[in-house]
Design an enzyme around this catalytic site. Structure first.
Site, mmCIF file in Angstrom:
data_model
loop_
_atom_site.group_PDB
_atom_site.id
_atom_site.type_symbol
_atom_site.label_atom_id
_atom_site.label_comp_id
_atom_site.label_asym_id
_atom_site.label_seq_id
_atom_site.Cartn_x
_atom_site.Cartn_y
_atom_site.Cartn_z
ATOM 1 N N LYS A 173 0.839 -1.213 0.000
ATOM 2 C CA LYS A 173 0.000 0.000 0.000
ATOM 3 C C LYS A 173 0.865 1.251 0.000
ATOM 4 C CE LYS A 173 -4.069 -1.961 0.447
ATOM 5 N NZ LYS A 173 -5.474 -2.009 0.608
ATOM 6 N N LYS A 226 -3.694 -9.648 -7.097
ATOM 7 C CA LYS A 226 -5.014 -10.057 -6.584
ATOM 8 C C LYS A 226 -6.104 -9.087 -7.052
ATOM 9 C CE LYS A 226 -5.773 -7.749 -2.219
ATOM 10 N NZ LYS A 226 -6.541 -7.735 -1.013
ATOM 11 N N LYS A 232 -10.560 -4.177 -4.604
ATOM 12 C CA LYS A 232 -11.578 -3.170 -4.836
ATOM 13 C C LYS A 232 -10.983 -1.792 -5.075
ATOM 14 C CE LYS A 232 -13.344 -3.846 -0.158
ATOM 15 N NZ LYS A 232 -12.507 -3.227 0.840
HETATM 16 P P1 ATP Z 1 -8.434 -2.921 -0.937
HETATM 17 O O1 ATP Z 1 -8.295 -3.063 -2.405
HETATM 18 O O2 ATP Z 1 -9.143 -1.659 -0.518
HETATM 19 O O3 ATP Z 1 -7.193 -3.199 -0.188
HETATM 20 P P2 ATP Z 1 -9.556 -5.502 -0.767
HETATM 21 O O4 ATP Z 1 -10.336 -5.734 -2.007
HETATM 22 O O5 ATP Z 1 -8.248 -6.167 -0.635
HETATM 23 O O6 ATP Z 1 -9.456 -3.974 -0.481
HETATM 24 P P3 ATP Z 1 -10.358 -5.906 1.976
HETATM 25 O O7 ATP Z 1 -11.364 -5.030 2.618
HETATM 26 O O8 ATP Z 1 -8.931 -5.627 2.287
HETATM 27 O O9 ATP Z 1 -10.518 -5.917 0.416
HETATM 28 O O10 ATP Z 1 -10.667 -7.421 2.293
HETATM 29 C C1 ATP Z 1 -11.894 -7.924 2.736
HETATM 30 C C2 ATP Z 1 -11.842 -9.438 2.735
HETATM 31 O O11 ATP Z 1 -11.824 -9.921 1.402
HETATM 32 C C3 ATP Z 1 -10.603 -10.033 3.391
HETATM 33 O O12 ATP Z 1 -10.956 -11.190 4.117
HETATM 34 C C4 ATP Z 1 -9.706 -10.381 2.244
HETATM 35 O O13 ATP Z 1 -8.821 -11.415 2.558
HETATM 36 C C5 ATP Z 1 -10.725 -10.795 1.204
HETATM 37 N N1 ATP Z 1 -10.214 -10.570 -0.138
HETATM 38 C C6 ATP Z 1 -9.898 -9.379 -0.694
HETATM 39 N N2 ATP Z 1 -9.473 -9.533 -1.947
HETATM 40 C C7 ATP Z 1 -9.509 -10.870 -2.207
HETATM 41 C C8 ATP Z 1 -9.183 -11.677 -3.342
HETATM 42 N N3 ATP Z 1 -8.750 -11.131 -4.466
HETATM 43 N N4 ATP Z 1 -9.348 -13.011 -3.249
HETATM 44 C C9 ATP Z 1 -9.809 -13.571 -2.120
HETATM 45 N N5 ATP Z 1 -10.125 -12.881 -1.013
HETATM 46 C C10 ATP Z 1 -9.985 -11.545 -1.036
#
Ligand code: ATP
Ligand code: LTN
Length: 335
Positions: free
Chosen positions: A115, A197, A200
């Site tokens: 990040k 990965k 969002k």
């Molecule tokens: P950001 O992009 O804002 O960092 P994010 O999409 O990674 O957000 P988080 O709020 O950090 O989402 O994660 C929420 C949940 O979703 C966590 O349990 C995380 O492990 C899961 N998660 C996020 N992205 C993935 C992915 N690509 N595959 C599987 N699980 C995910």
């Protein structure tokens, strides 16, 4: 334990729109297992502040996330669904725990490095101490199990380390939580760069399937998904990361094994496979999208659940917080 059940705790940041990664990696597992536990799900709005937010949009996003949890099948009358910022114990415990966390430990966190490189103009202290607040979220409720996606593995480990260290000094104050990863979909990759990965906060909307995308958009995004120039639909993370990601998604949605998926599409082209993945995802999301639209209209029902659940969470949190304050020797309040 609470009411003879183990305690489950999880949450998501209230940033951006939820993706298929969030759903398959986390939300779907929560829906599958919540009833076996005394479950709490937070809208992690304090964590979201590590990135600059527009206040009006942020409030809407947080509320929308609450409704999405419910629309996905988490019953707010059986699960404690609440906003992290409404329970002040999170921030209070986080400060105490930060005094039991070493900079060397935080320096090793890959999410921070990731990040920080993405937001070089705003590498704030909150981003750095993010895992301590997450440890506080979990330990405050004496959680036994924490279902998350693979990317959170390191944060769960540091939580366990902090809790073990604290217990080593003061006795059994915290339950040591276990991480829980689903069998499939724990790591959904970007449709535009299968080495990354699905996230969002990705700037390219074609890289992610959002839970509120309509059917046409979902199918279009899958059609455009980056794959290789081969024609075989077979799972190989090294050689075919794009196709492997699509197999993983299809297997998670249809609950089939990789072998079953490979067999189903033997001799068929990538185009046909991509369409099938798109259709399967769209039809999985449809009922949730309908429920979401319906719940948007039920403002007072949602408000009432938020109120009740906040009180429940507060009551649980205060117990742990008081115990911790006493253990470390803070002067008791005169009541
Ligand atoms: P950001 O992009 O804002 O960092 P994010 O999409 O990674 O957000 P988080 O709020 O950090 O989402 O994660 C929420 C949940 O979703 C966590 O349990 C995380 O492990 C899961 N998660 C996020 N992205 C993935 C992915 N690509 N595959 C599987 N699980 C995910
Ligand atoms: N960091 C987590 C969100 C999160 C969380 C938690 C998950 C914050 N606090 C407590 C489980 C338990 C993430 O998914 N990015």
């Amino acid at each position: 334990m609470l009411n003879n059940k183990k305690i489950l705790y999880s949450g998501m940041q209230a940033t951006g729109n939820l993706t298929l990664g969030n759903y398959l990696g986390a939300l779907k597992n929560w829906v599958n297992v919540n009833q076996e536990y005394e479950s709490l799900f937070g809208i992690m709005d304090l964590h979201s502040l590590t990135v600059r937010q527009d206040p009006t949009q942020f409030r809407q996003k947080a509320r929308s996330l609450y409704i999405l949890y419910v629309a996905s099948g988490l019953d707010p009358e059986k699960n404690c669904i609440y906003f992290q910022s409404h329970v002040s114990g999170h921030a209070e415990l986080s400060w105490i725990l930060s005094c039991f966390t070493y900079m060397g430990e935080l320096n090793r966190m890959t999410q921070f490095k990731d990040k920080a490189s993405k937001h070089a103009d705003n590498i704030n202290a909150g981003l750095y101490t993010y895992p301590v607040l997450m440890a506080a979220d979990i330990l405050l409720y004496q959680a036994d199990v924490v279902p998350v996606g693979e990317d959170q593995r390191q944060h769960l480990e540091i939580t366990r380390d902090i809790a073990t260290r604290f217990n080593g000094i003061y006795g059994d104050v915290f339950t040591i939580p276990e991480a829980y990863f689903g069998k499939r979909g724990a790591r959904v990759m970007s449709l535009q760069d299968p080495e990354k990965k699905m996230s969002k906060s990705d700037e390219n909307p074609n890289a992610s399937i959002y839970l509120l995308d309509d059917t046409d958009t979902i199918i279009r995004k899958f059609k455009r998904a980056v794959t290789d120039s081969d024609t075989n639909i077979c799972y190989s993370l090294e050689e075919k990361p794009g196709i492997s990601n699509l197999i993983e998604i299809y297997a998670a949605v249809t609950e089939k094994t990789f072998e079953e998926v490979e067999k189903e599409f033997e001799g068929k082209g990538y185009g046909e496979f991509k369409l099938a993945v798109g259709e399967a995802v769209a039809s999985m999301l449809k009922p949730m999208q309908n429920k979401y639209e319906q719940l948007l209209k039920e403002k007072s029902y949602i408000d009432e659940r938020i109120k009740e659940n906040t009180e429940r969470a507060q009551a649980m949190a205060i117990k742990t917080l008081r115990k911790v304050q006493k253990k470390v020797g803070l002067t008791e309040k005169i009541r």
